[in-house]
Design a protein around this motif. Structure first.
Motif, short mmCIF file in Angstrom:
data_model
loop_
_atom_site.label_atom_id
_atom_site.label_comp_id
_atom_site.label_asym_id
_atom_site.label_seq_id
_atom_site.Cartn_x
_atom_site.Cartn_y
_atom_site.Cartn_z
N LEU A 41 -84.49 -107.91 -125.35
CA LEU A 41 -83.25 -107.27 -125.64
C LEU A 41 -82.52 -106.29 -124.67
N ALA A 42 -81.65 -106.43 -124.23
CA ALA A 42 -80.94 -105.44 -123.16
C ALA A 42 -79.64 -104.90 -124.03
N ILE A 43 -80.02 -103.74 -124.14
CA ILE A 43 -78.81 -102.83 -124.88
C ILE A 43 -78.16 -101.95 -123.70
N PRO A 44 -76.84 -102.14 -123.52
CA PRO A 44 -76.07 -101.37 -122.57
C PRO A 44 -75.96 -100.19 -122.91
N PHE A 45 -75.73 -98.96 -121.89
CA PHE A 45 -75.45 -97.59 -122.13
C PHE A 45 -74.42 -97.31 -122.98
N ASP A 46 -73.24 -98.11 -122.83
CA ASP A 46 -72.22 -97.72 -123.43
C ASP A 46 -72.32 -98.13 -125.13
N ALA A 47 -73.08 -98.86 -125.32
CA ALA A 47 -73.41 -99.05 -126.88
C ALA A 47 -74.04 -97.71 -127.46
N LEU A 48 -74.55 -96.93 -126.72
CA LEU A 48 -75.29 -95.80 -127.20
C LEU A 48 -74.26 -94.61 -127.16
N LEU A 49 -73.17 -94.60 -126.45
CA LEU A 49 -72.31 -93.39 -126.32
C LEU A 49 -71.80 -92.90 -127.62
N GLY A 50 -71.57 -91.70 -127.82
CA GLY A 50 -70.81 -91.20 -129.05
C GLY A 50 -72.02 -90.42 -129.73
N GLU A 51 -71.67 -89.85 -131.01
CA GLU A 51 -72.45 -89.03 -131.77
C GLU A 51 -73.04 -89.83 -132.81
N TYR A 117 -79.98 -93.48 -118.09
CA TYR A 117 -80.36 -94.73 -118.84
C TYR A 117 -80.52 -95.82 -118.11
N PRO A 118 -81.59 -95.94 -117.15
CA PRO A 118 -81.77 -97.05 -116.13
C PRO A 118 -81.88 -98.35 -116.68
N GLY A 119 -81.63 -98.61 -117.84
CA GLY A 119 -81.64 -99.99 -118.42
C GLY A 119 -83.04 -100.57 -118.55
N LYS A 120 -83.91 -100.29 -117.86
CA LYS A 120 -85.09 -101.02 -117.90
C LYS A 120 -85.83 -100.54 -119.41
N LYS A 121 -86.15 -101.69 -120.35
CA LYS A 121 -86.71 -101.35 -121.47
C LYS A 121 -85.96 -100.59 -122.29
N ASN A 122 -84.82 -100.69 -121.99
CA ASN A 122 -83.72 -99.79 -122.94
C ASN A 122 -84.27 -98.41 -123.20
N LEU A 123 -84.66 -97.70 -122.18
CA LEU A 123 -85.31 -96.41 -122.21
C LEU A 123 -83.95 -95.49 -121.82
N LEU A 124 -84.03 -94.24 -122.24
CA LEU A 124 -83.10 -93.20 -122.20
C LEU A 124 -83.96 -92.23 -121.95
N ILE A 158 -86.99 -87.93 -110.96
CA ILE A 158 -88.25 -87.44 -111.52
C ILE A 158 -88.53 -88.71 -112.05
N SER A 159 -90.04 -88.81 -112.34
CA SER A 159 -90.61 -90.10 -112.95
C SER A 159 -90.29 -90.18 -114.09
N ILE A 160 -89.99 -91.20 -114.83
CA ILE A 160 -89.86 -91.48 -116.28
C ILE A 160 -90.96 -90.86 -116.98
N ALA A 161 -92.22 -91.08 -116.45
CA ALA A 161 -93.57 -90.91 -116.96
C ALA A 161 -93.62 -89.35 -117.15
N LYS A 162 -92.71 -88.37 -116.70
CA LYS A 162 -92.93 -86.93 -116.91
C LYS A 162 -91.85 -86.55 -117.84
N LEU A 163 -90.98 -87.50 -118.25
CA LEU A 163 -89.84 -86.94 -119.12
C LEU A 163 -89.88 -87.33 -120.50
N PRO A 164 -89.11 -86.83 -121.49
CA PRO A 164 -89.05 -87.30 -122.81
C PRO A 164 -87.92 -88.47 -122.73
N PHE A 165 -88.15 -89.44 -123.64
CA PHE A 165 -87.47 -90.65 -123.74
C PHE A 165 -87.26 -91.35 -125.23
N PHE A 166 -86.34 -91.95 -125.27
CA PHE A 166 -85.99 -92.77 -126.31
C PHE A 166 -85.93 -94.44 -126.03
#
Length: 191
Positions: A41-51, A117-124, A158-166
């Motif tokens: 599943l690919a979730i676009p960044f725009d789908a996550l925007l907002g509160e 939001y690199p898009g890969k694996k829907n990681l933010l 910065i590597s994704i491995a060093k950052l918090p993510f969802f």
């Protein structure tokens, strides 16, 4: 695409009444995550925007034999308001700001920082660099924290491995669900 039964459970969990049991909700979240992974599943960044208001969250523990095991989980009590907001920089397709707010009575705590939001694996990925604490509507603390003390971090280097993510795995009409870096899961509804 997840089944309509699972989507109904996830949607009901964001409502103020007639919520599913915690066991049913955890099962639906895990099934949605498995489906998203299988279907890539690919979730676009725009789908996550907002509160987004937090409705449900779990913790996680690591078990050497079984990997990450999600905790019991809980619905957020009505007297606690927690939300996360994602905005996108106008000049970028995958960079923006994440703001996490928590309000309990007259106390409000807000963390803000850059997100990518690199898009890969829907990681933010994000890095909260500013903290603001407000009591009875008056700001009692506002300042830089963590990497923000050294200037704004460049999340593109910065590597994704060093950052918090969802890792987002489900979006509904007004709902999103993700697994955090620590292994816990969360469900939000559009505010």
């Amino acid at each position: 695409m997840i089944s309509s039964d699972l989507a109904a459970i996830l949607n009901r969990a964001t409502q103020p009444t007639n919520r599913p049991s915690i066991a049913d909700l955890k099962m639906a979240l895990q099934a949605a995550e498995v489906t998203a992974r299988k279907e890539k599943l690919a979730i676009p960044f725009d789908a996550l925007l907002g509160e987004w208001r937090l409705c449900f969250a779990t913790g996680a523990s690591k078990d050497k034999s079984k990997g990450v095991k999600i905790g019991r989980g809980y619905y957020l009590p009505k007297f606690i308001a927690a939300s996360i907001t994602f905005t996108k920089y106008p000049s970028s397709s995958n960079l923006g700001t994440a703001t996490n707010k928590l309000s309990i009575g007259s106390v409000r705590i807000q963390f803000t920082g850059p997100c990518r939001y690199p898009g890969k694996k829907n990681l933010l990925v994000f890095d909260f660099t500013e903290l603001q604490i407000e009591i009875f509507g008056k700001i009692v603390y506002q300042g830089k924290i963590r990497s923000g003390k050294n200037g704004e971090p460049n999340l593109e280097t910065i590597s994704i491995a060093k950052l918090p993510f969802f890792a987002f795995f489900w979006t509904g009409a007004n709902e999103i669900a993700a697994r955090g870096r620590s292994g816990g899961m969360a469900l939000w509804v559009r505010n």
